[in-house]
Write an enzyme that holds these catalytic residues in place. Structure first.
Site, mmCIF file in Angstrom:
data_model
loop_
_atom_site.group_PDB
_atom_site.id
_atom_site.type_symbol
_atom_site.label_atom_id
_atom_site.label_comp_id
_atom_site.label_asym_id
_atom_site.label_seq_id
_atom_site.Cartn_x
_atom_site.Cartn_y
_atom_site.Cartn_z
ATOM 1 N N GLU A 240 9.474 18.761 5.963
ATOM 2 C CA GLU A 240 9.578 17.619 5.038
ATOM 3 C C GLU A 240 9.205 16.323 5.731
ATOM 4 O O GLU A 240 8.439 15.516 5.204
ATOM 5 C CB GLU A 240 11.022 17.495 4.533
ATOM 6 N N ARG B 150 -11.429 -13.186 -1.616
ATOM 7 C CA ARG B 150 -10.626 -14.298 -2.105
ATOM 8 C C ARG B 150 -10.913 -15.545 -1.278
ATOM 9 O O ARG B 150 -10.837 -15.517 -0.036
ATOM 10 C CB ARG B 150 -9.141 -13.922 -2.013
#
Length: 387
Positions: free
Chosen positions: A247, A273
């Site tokens: 996991e 930007r």
């Protein structure tokens, strides 16, 4: 470890990326404010079944694809980086890394023959039932019990925060079988969802990865046969420790992929930007932020794949696994906060990609063991290795 991918690994990454872009992303577009209806979740699961993404680590003899942990991680990282829903990927990963691998690693030949083919094809969805109200990080303080009965074991108790609970066909359940303190009194059972005395309740909405279904599972003298005992009496800790290794590496490759996608978005934003007459990236503070994001991401990737390599080599380094899991989750949060600053007000909009990324990363700090617990375990193991 080598960072050079083999031809097969490159093909796997390309395949996983294309599958996510061409199949999963269009299906998840049906979600209402990012939340999939049960039918849409099922459509995504069925697509994974058809493309054979439900049994990546299981052997070809069991109808799986026989991939190493590292190769499984490459596939999951690629799908996340391509924009596949992180909650759905988490659910897909739990089924394989926490449950199917446990049966494959610990189960008897008969148990493997019974469960693995349907888990590999995805016809049988798995869930790992461990956590309780008073047994979260303190796993072995669990109260759920399995008492020997004439026809097997009768399980009683309640498990909470169980990923895949509401969709599972098979639960791998840890329960106390003796009053022996700690891990030695815990055993593990394969419990079909149709077992009499087993009831599932939907869990509350999470801060992120909401398309990973979860819930509570109650056992009211739910009886399973002795053949459903995994790993022998008192062997539950072995099952749990193995599932946590897989996991903590496998699921956290999802976070790595998400970091890569977010970083790409940030890089494009600061390049295009313009503020104060020049692109954002020409601002020294912004350039430093981008560099730090890249550093955190690559360091996390190295630690995670290095830990996975120890498992693939048959010599798991549990301290490395814990540290990698902690570093990935903390780096993801740090990068998410940095991304919000780079995007400004647009980065805190409820439906923005930046907000979604940060929210999805929050559960990764806690699930599979909270960050501070990982540090504690790793330090204990390092001290023990130098005694």
């Amino acid at each position: 470890m080598s960072w050079k991918l083999s031809a097969d690994q490159k093909a796997l990454v390309a395949e996983a990326r294309s599958f996510a872009q061409d199949t999963l992303v269009p299906l998840q577009a049906r979600a209402d404010k990012g939340v999939l209806a049960p039918a849409d979740y099922r459509a995504m699961w069925d697509a994974c079944m058809e493309a054979r993404y439900t049994g990546l680590p299981l052997s070809k003899a069991s109808s799986g694809r026989g991939l190493s942990l590292s190769d499984c991680m490459l596939a999951f990282e690629a799908m996340a980086a391509a924009g596949a829903d992180l909650g759905f990927l988490f659910s897909l990963g739990v089924h394989q890394f926490a449950v199917a691998v446990s049966v494959a690693s610990i189960g008897s030949e008969d148990q493997q023959a019974q469960w693995l083919p349907s888990m590999a094809t995805g016809a049988c969805i798995g869930a790992l039932a461990v956590s309780e109200v008073e047994a979260g990080s303190d796993t072995y303080a669990m109260k759920a019990r399995a008492e020997e009965a004439a026809d097997g074991f009768a399980i009683s108790g309640e498990k909470i925060w169980i990923s895949n609970a509401t969709v599972a066909d098979l639960f791998v359940v840890l329960a106390r079988t003796s009053d022996t303190p700690g891990m030695f009194g815990i055993s593990c059972f394969a419990v079909p969802s149709t077992t009499k005395g087993l009831a599932v309740e939907q869990g509350p909405a999470k801060a992120g990865i909401n398309n990973a279904p979860w819930g509570s599972v109650r056992f009211d003298r739910a009886v399973v046969s002795k053949e459903n005992l995994l790993g022998g009496l008192g062997g539950g800790a072995v099952v749990f420790q193995n599932s946590m290794r897989w996991e903590r590496c496998g699921l956290y490759a999802i976070a790595l992929g998400a970091m890569r996608k977010s970083f790409g978005d940030c890089l494009a934003h600061v390049r295009h930007r313009t503020q104060f007459g020049k692109p954002l990236v020409e601002n020294d503070v912004v350039a430093k932020s981008i560099a730090l994001m890249k550093t955190r991401m690559e360091a996390a990737r190295f630690l995670l794949y290095d830990a996975a390599a120890s498992i693939d080599d048959g010599q798991p380094d549990d301290a490395a696994v814990c540290l990698a899991k902690a570093h990935v989750s903390e780096s993801a949060i740090a990068n998410g906060l940095a991304a919000q600053e780079l995007f400004g007000a647009a980065g805190v909009l409820e439906q923005s990609a930046t907000t979604a990324f940060l929210n999805d990363m929050l559960p990764f700090r806690v699930l599979s063991g909270a960050t501070d617990l990982q540090y504690k375990i790793a330090t204990r193991l390092m001290l023990r290795s130098t005694e």
